[in-house]
Design an enzyme around this catalytic site. Sequence first.
Site, PDB file in Angstrom:
ATOM      1  N   CYS A 105       0.844  -1.205   0.000  1.00  9.71           N
ATOM      2  CA  CYS A 105       0.000   0.000   0.000  1.00  9.71           C
ATOM      3  C   CYS A 105       0.880   1.257   0.000  1.00  9.71           C
ATOM      4  O   CYS A 105       1.077   1.887   1.034  1.00  9.71           O
ATOM      5  CB  CYS A 105      -1.043   0.032   1.110  1.00  9.71           C
ATOM      6  N   PRO A 106       1.402   1.594  -1.161  1.00 10.75           N
ATOM      7  CA  PRO A 106       2.368   2.686  -1.287  1.00 10.75           C
ATOM      8  C   PRO A 106       1.813   4.085  -1.040  1.00 10.75           C
ATOM      9  O   PRO A 106       2.590   5.042  -1.008  1.00 10.75           O
ATOM     10  CB  PRO A 106       2.855   2.553  -2.729  1.00 10.75           C
ATOM     11  N   LYS A 107       0.487   4.223  -0.851  1.00  7.20           N
ATOM     12  CA  LYS A 107      -0.069   5.546  -0.605  1.00  7.20           C
ATOM     13  C   LYS A 107      -0.688   5.651   0.783  1.00  7.20           C
ATOM     14  O   LYS A 107      -1.501   6.528   1.056  1.00  7.20           O
ATOM     15  CB  LYS A 107      -1.119   5.891  -1.673  1.00  7.20           C
ATOM     16  N   ASN A 108      -0.259   4.762   1.664  1.00  6.22           N
ATOM     17  CA  ASN A 108      -0.792   4.747   3.017  1.00  6.22           C
ATOM     18  C   ASN A 108       0.029   5.674   3.907  1.00  6.22           C
ATOM     19  O   ASN A 108       1.211   5.428   4.148  1.00  6.22           O
ATOM     20  CB  ASN A 108      -0.747   3.303   3.528  1.00  6.22           C
TER      21      ASN A 108
END
Lengths: 324, 239
Positions: A105-108
């Site tokens: 989840c690179p946009k967490n």
Amino acid sequence: MSDMDYVFYRDRPEWSDVTPVEQDDGPNPVVPIAYSDKFKDALGYFRAVLRSNEHSERAFELTTSVIEVNSANYTCWHYRRILLDALQKDLREELAYAEQIGLSCPKNYQVWYHRRVVVERLRDAAQELPYTKTILGDDAKNYHAWSHRQWVLREFQLWEGELSFVDELLADDVRNNSAWCQRYFVINNSGAAAAAAAAGGLDAVRDREVAYAFKHIEAAPSNESAWNYLKGVLKGTFPLAADAAARTRAEQLALTHPAATPLLSFLLDVHEADAKACSNGGGEASLEKARELCEKLRGSVDTVRAKYWDYRLGRLRKSAWAEQ
Amino acid sequence: YTALCTLLILGDDLSGVARQPIVAALRQLQLANGSCSATAYGSENDMRFLYCACAISSMLGDWTGLDRERAVGYIMGSLCYDDAFGQGPGLESHGGSTYCAVASLALMGSLETALAGERRERLLHWLVNRQRLGFHGRTCKPDDTCYSFWIVSSLQLLGALDLVDAAGNHGFLLTTQTNYGGFGKWPEYPPDLLHSYFGVCGFTLMRHPGLLPLDVALNISERAKTHLAAVNSKCPPVQ
């Protein structure tokens, strides 16, 4: 642990001493979330552990389960950090864990923050540039990755190689605005740039950056990112009219690319600045050139912004320095 | 922020809201650099939470929890070389952070002084250039439904709403509306609540008939804002 192996906490004998605490949504919950059994189970035990303030390995494992069902639960991440401290956990292992979650989840926001805290505690940023490079490899404009990378660069003074990294990204996509922004960031914050400025003067740095911008502009004259970078670099030298090299190159380019919006817009700015600089009526020619560019942009080249170019025309007409 | 907005939208008189603890909490959450984090437990800090703190202060009519001078300092320090606002100093200018910055300045009563003359003109230039058909949030990125709110409302706060090409914006929004109802971020994308809300806002800002006008600084309807004013008129304001 695979789905097949996962055992609900209510079925784990080593947790039989704990009574899970149900979520209290009040008497008439509005739009209640349909939690899965796995979710309810893990969170029930987590609420119990929070209440009793248990610091233990099993509590630590529980935080992993909670993060698995909701990686944005910032209370859980916070509690996990308390446990990292209380149990003196290996922070390098934690960094590996943060990476595993981060890649999925690179946009967490919570994961990125957690990573920053761990790196800060470790005082070791060796993995950060490779890690953010990997994330940017999937999405070259991931804002979190760039933000983390800027923090690392500043905090640990790891400037070397960053301009080359930016070059690589621009070679991939010359319109990567994040990469352009990074270049500006490095030029203005790294010691090397200050040294270059000290050696050759601020003008030398600016000239180099103007040349860099134009090299990319000439390859893609409608690239707004490159033009914005150019204008950013020239800001300190306003009026725009003062930079002869930039003006000349832009005017030359306009001959072969008469419909490149940001190019025409730049020339409009130049002529407007010229007119402003002539206080005794000598600016009529510049004003006329500026008006022509506005008309061209409004009428054919950039009609989406017709109302804006109209507005610019109005400002040209109204300005105190314009001939009546 | 969302709790207070929700209460106002539902017509609550805020009598059940303990204002002082909220204001005290804001004091704890503002950092030395003027920005705010989200929780006392520690979180990232950026323009989003600064906006929330401004909106909360505005709704409660109590600015004692926020050092406005520092807040303005953080905002202006987040101006990017291309004249719009990033989430923080050095970061790329972005439609979301630009909205948060502009709306925060408006709520603090500092918009006219902070963004005057050339600064205002250059920001306008950046904002209008975010329109291709609909709007996008960063230079050279694709249009995305929600920027029909973030960018257009920023333009409205700067008094330049009329510079938008309404037809293009309208056309784009219709392409992100789905057969299930609601809006996705891109055409052919599944709908979600965020983009559906901002899609409706997008139409609202263009005065689409049948939609309640928006108070763009607080991001609630004018109806809810009027209700807030009525609630607060019964409450002595705090300086």
